[in-house]
Design a protein around this motif. Structure first.
Motif, mmCIF file in Angstrom:
data_model
loop_
_atom_site.group_PDB
_atom_site.id
_atom_site.type_symbol
_atom_site.label_atom_id
_atom_site.label_comp_id
_atom_site.label_asym_id
_atom_site.label_seq_id
_atom_site.Cartn_x
_atom_site.Cartn_y
_atom_site.Cartn_z
ATOM 1 N N TYR A 43 0.847 -1.192 0.000
ATOM 2 C CA TYR A 43 0.000 0.000 0.000
ATOM 3 C C TYR A 43 0.880 1.238 0.000
ATOM 4 O O TYR A 43 2.072 1.179 0.320
ATOM 5 C CB TYR A 43 -0.914 0.009 1.230
ATOM 6 N N ASP A 44 0.293 2.359 -0.371
ATOM 7 C CA ASP A 44 0.974 3.649 -0.302
ATOM 8 C C ASP A 44 0.453 4.432 0.892
ATOM 9 O O ASP A 44 -0.746 4.415 1.193
ATOM 10 C CB ASP A 44 0.732 4.464 -1.580
ATOM 11 N N TYR A 45 1.344 5.141 1.561
ATOM 12 C CA TYR A 45 0.934 6.004 2.664
ATOM 13 C C TYR A 45 0.138 7.191 2.122
ATOM 14 O O TYR A 45 0.185 7.502 0.926
ATOM 15 C CB TYR A 45 2.161 6.520 3.422
ATOM 16 N N SER A 46 -0.579 7.856 2.994
ATOM 17 C CA SER A 46 -1.320 9.057 2.603
ATOM 18 C C SER A 46 -0.367 10.064 1.969
ATOM 19 O O SER A 46 0.690 10.372 2.522
ATOM 20 C CB SER A 46 -1.991 9.690 3.830
ATOM 21 N N GLY A 47 -0.738 10.570 0.784
ATOM 22 C CA GLY A 47 0.097 11.537 0.088
ATOM 23 C C GLY A 47 1.168 10.918 -0.781
ATOM 24 O O GLY A 47 1.922 11.633 -1.441
ATOM 25 N N TYR A 48 1.255 9.591 -0.811
ATOM 26 C CA TYR A 48 2.241 8.890 -1.645
ATOM 27 C C TYR A 48 1.543 8.301 -2.870
ATOM 28 O O TYR A 48 0.401 7.843 -2.775
ATOM 29 C CB TYR A 48 2.905 7.758 -0.865
ATOM 30 N N GLY A 49 2.256 8.276 -3.997
ATOM 31 C CA GLY A 49 1.688 7.675 -5.199
ATOM 32 C C GLY A 49 0.345 8.283 -5.541
ATOM 33 O O GLY A 49 0.202 9.500 -5.663
ATOM 34 N N GLN A 50 -0.670 7.432 -5.672
ATOM 35 C CA GLN A 50 -2.019 7.893 -5.995
ATOM 36 C C GLN A 50 -2.888 8.076 -4.752
ATOM 37 O O GLN A 50 -4.080 8.366 -4.873
ATOM 38 C CB GLN A 50 -2.692 6.881 -6.938
ATOM 39 N N SER A 51 -2.305 7.918 -3.569
ATOM 40 C CA SER A 51 -3.085 8.048 -2.337
ATOM 41 C C SER A 51 -3.348 9.517 -2.018
ATOM 42 O O SER A 51 -2.467 10.364 -2.169
ATOM 43 C CB SER A 51 -2.351 7.401 -1.159
ATOM 44 N N SER A 52 -4.551 9.797 -1.563
ATOM 45 C CA SER A 52 -4.903 11.162 -1.174
ATOM 46 C C SER A 52 -4.412 11.439 0.241
ATOM 47 O O SER A 52 -3.859 10.563 0.908
ATOM 48 C CB SER A 52 -6.423 11.348 -1.244
ATOM 49 N N GLY A 53 -4.621 12.660 0.704
ATOM 50 C CA GLY A 53 -4.226 13.023 2.055
ATOM 51 C C GLY A 53 -2.816 13.573 2.124
ATOM 52 O O GLY A 53 -2.161 13.808 1.103
ATOM 53 N N LYS A 54 -2.348 13.766 3.349
ATOM 54 C CA LYS A 54 -1.020 14.327 3.579
ATOM 55 C C LYS A 54 -0.162 13.342 4.371
ATOM 56 O O LYS A 54 -0.659 12.666 5.269
ATOM 57 C CB LYS A 54 -1.123 15.649 4.346
ATOM 58 N N PRO A 55 1.137 13.274 4.061
ATOM 59 C CA PRO A 55 2.022 12.376 4.818
ATOM 60 C C PRO A 55 2.207 12.864 6.248
ATOM 61 O O PRO A 55 2.500 14.029 6.481
ATOM 62 C CB PRO A 55 3.348 12.448 4.040
ATOM 63 N N SER A 56 2.016 11.978 7.200
ATOM 64 C CA SER A 56 2.293 12.282 8.602
ATOM 65 C C SER A 56 2.445 10.971 9.348
ATOM 66 O O SER A 56 2.008 9.909 8.874
ATOM 67 C CB SER A 56 1.172 13.114 9.233
ATOM 68 N N GLU A 57 3.040 11.035 10.504
ATOM 69 C CA GLU A 57 3.225 9.826 11.311
ATOM 70 C C GLU A 57 1.883 9.184 11.642
ATOM 71 O O GLU A 57 1.689 7.978 11.445
ATOM 72 C CB GLU A 57 3.972 10.169 12.601
ATOM 73 N N GLN A 58 0.945 9.988 12.146
ATOM 74 C CA GLN A 58 -0.344 9.436 12.547
ATOM 75 C C GLN A 58 -1.112 8.865 11.363
ATOM 76 O O GLN A 58 -1.822 7.863 11.500
ATOM 77 C CB GLN A 58 -1.172 10.518 13.256
ATOM 78 N N ASN A 59 -0.969 9.480 10.197
ATOM 79 C CA ASN A 59 -1.659 8.959 9.020
ATOM 80 C C ASN A 59 -1.110 7.599 8.599
ATOM 81 O O ASN A 59 -1.855 6.748 8.109
ATOM 82 C CB ASN A 59 -1.560 9.951 7.862
ATOM 83 N N THR A 60 0.199 7.387 8.764
ATOM 84 C CA THR A 60 0.743 6.072 8.408
ATOM 85 C C THR A 60 0.201 4.991 9.340
ATOM 86 O O THR A 60 -0.023 3.855 8.916
ATOM 87 C CB THR A 60 2.283 6.061 8.462
ATOM 88 N N TYR A 61 -0.028 5.340 10.611
ATOM 89 C CA TYR A 61 -0.628 4.373 11.533
ATOM 90 C C TYR A 61 -2.062 4.042 11.104
ATOM 91 O O TYR A 61 -2.484 2.882 11.156
ATOM 92 C CB TYR A 61 -0.640 4.929 12.958
ATOM 93 N N ALA A 62 -2.802 5.073 10.698
ATOM 94 C CA ALA A 62 -4.169 4.844 10.226
ATOM 95 C C ALA A 62 -4.166 4.062 8.918
ATOM 96 O O ALA A 62 -5.029 3.202 8.694
ATOM 97 C CB ALA A 62 -4.887 6.185 10.047
ATOM 98 N N ASP A 63 -3.178 4.337 8.055
ATOM 99 C CA ASP A 63 -3.095 3.649 6.764
ATOM 100 C C ASP A 63 -2.913 2.145 6.941
ATOM 101 O O ASP A 63 -3.631 1.341 6.346
ATOM 102 C CB ASP A 63 -1.931 4.209 5.941
ATOM 103 N N ILE A 64 -1.938 1.753 7.769
ATOM 104 C CA ILE A 64 -1.655 0.325 7.905
ATOM 105 C C ILE A 64 -2.803 -0.403 8.593
ATOM 106 O O ILE A 64 -3.111 -1.553 8.261
ATOM 107 C CB ILE A 64 -0.321 0.082 8.654
ATOM 108 N N GLU A 65 -3.473 0.262 9.523
ATOM 109 C CA GLU A 65 -4.608 -0.390 10.182
ATOM 110 C C GLU A 65 -5.760 -0.583 9.208
ATOM 111 O O GLU A 65 -6.441 -1.614 9.229
ATOM 112 C CB GLU A 65 -5.064 0.423 11.394
ATOM 113 N N THR A 66 -5.973 0.396 8.329
ATOM 114 C CA THR A 66 -7.022 0.265 7.317
ATOM 115 C C THR A 66 -6.723 -0.897 6.372
ATOM 116 O O THR A 66 -7.613 -1.688 6.031
ATOM 117 C CB THR A 66 -7.150 1.571 6.512
ATOM 118 N N VAL A 67 -5.461 -1.009 5.950
ATOM 119 C CA VAL A 67 -5.076 -2.096 5.048
ATOM 120 C C VAL A 67 -5.196 -3.442 5.755
ATOM 121 O O VAL A 67 -5.635 -4.437 5.165
ATOM 122 C CB VAL A 67 -3.637 -1.879 4.527
ATOM 123 N N TYR A 68 -4.822 -3.478 7.029
ATOM 124 C CA TYR A 68 -4.951 -4.720 7.796
ATOM 125 C C TYR A 68 -6.414 -5.170 7.857
ATOM 126 O O TYR A 68 -6.729 -6.344 7.641
ATOM 127 C CB TYR A 68 -4.398 -4.524 9.209
#
Length: 314
Positions: A43-68
């Motif tokens: 998966y891509d983190y928020s703000g990476y590749g085609q993912s929307s949003g902004k890169p941040s530490e907390q967003n990466t935690y939300a990203d991986i939990e969503t993918v899980y």
């Protein structure tokens, strides 16, 4: 991106490094899925590749939990058959999620970091403004942990990987790639060989079973039963709170020392003295600049280089 491997029993959830996206990782994901005989979710983190949003530490935690949750609810994967894989900065969301999954099958840390600040400075204590505090979270991980790190890594020193391996509760034989740097470990034959050995051992070992009734998804770190790991984490996260009394104390001292019947000129002078304090009394302002990848992750600008090659099979 989901790569399905026929007959695979385990699923690898891969969190890539900072300077990468799914487009660059696609060929490597296909190679890993085939050689390790696992399903693989990237998966891509928020703000990476085609993912929307902004890169941040907390967003990466939300990203991986969503993918899980997507793996569990959409693809039918179970917690005890998932291996989390975190490369460099990806070790942050990987360990955050792993610390909250009591039945996770295993975790792989590829060129991991102790924390964002420790990449730049050899600090001995964890500060509230630090990010990706892996050093505090790995003692909470209950599953087997494999650490892979290059001995010639000039971006994230190999000492980061060694320290995390020492702190792991369930250690698997680590791989210290002699002469390997931060971005080329996949090119060494021992990389895929050791990974295959690890996955094979995990498949043969029985999965972990949590005795608590709640084990279907990520849990709050505060519910962990390990007192030692929990206390260590509290010591680090409480650092920011300790700075508050000094600010409040100075405010009370100012009001106590103000003499009665002071002239307007002295009040005016006091206003000029108090003006700089406004920036001190706002502890949340620095956090915004640090929590963004553009802040402390300026160090990550040299933490990860762009991947231009893929793993060679063996």
């Amino acid at each position: 991106m989901y790569v399905r491997q026929a007959g695979a029993r385990l699923t690898l959830l891969y969190s890539h490094g900072n300077a990468a996206d799914l487009g660059q990782m696609f060929e490597l994901f296909v190679e890993l899925s085939a050689h390790l005989n696992v399903n693989l979710m990237g998966y891509d983190y928020s703000g990476y590749g085609q993912s929307s949003g902004k890169p941040s530490e907390q967003n990466t935690y939300a990203d991986i939990e969503t993918v899980y949750r997507c793996l569990v609810e959409t693809y039918g994967a179970s917690e005890e058959n998932i291996i989390l894989y975190g490369q460099s900065v990806g070790s942050g969301p990987t360990l955050d999620l792993a610390s909250r999954l009591p039945r996770l099958r295993a975790a792989v840390l590829h060129s991991p970091i102790l924390s964002g600040l420790r990449v730049m400075y050899p600090v001995k204590h964890t500060y509230w403004f630090d990010i990706y505090k892996n050093i505090d979270k790995i003692p909470l991980v209950r599953c087997p942990v494999l650490v892979i790190h290059g001995t010639a890594d000039e971006v994230v020193d190999c000492s980061h990987g060694r320290a995390l391996w020492e702190l792991a509760k369930v250690k698997y034989e680590p791989l210290w790639v002699k002469g390997g740097n931060h971005c080329n470990l996949e090119l060494y034959p021992e990389y895929i060989k050791h990974l295959k050995k690890f996955v094979g051992a995990i498949e043969k070992s029985p999965p972990l079973y949590d005795e608590s009734p709640q084990s279907s998804g990520p849990s709050d770190n505060n519910t962990q039963t390990d007192p030692e790991g929990t206390e260590d984490s509290k010591k680090s996260t409480d650092c920011r709170e300790k700075t508050r009394p000094s600010i409040d104390h100075r405010q009370s001292t100012d009001s106590r020392e103000k003499p009665r019947g002071s002239t307007d000129r002295r009040d005016k002078n006091r206003k000029s003295v108090d003006q700089p304090r406004a920036s001190v009394d706002q502890p949340d302002r620095p956090r915004k600049s640090v929590d963004r990848f553009g802040g402390v992750m300026k160090s990550v600008r040299y933490i990860d280089c762009f991947r231009v090659t893929t793993a060679s099979g063996s």
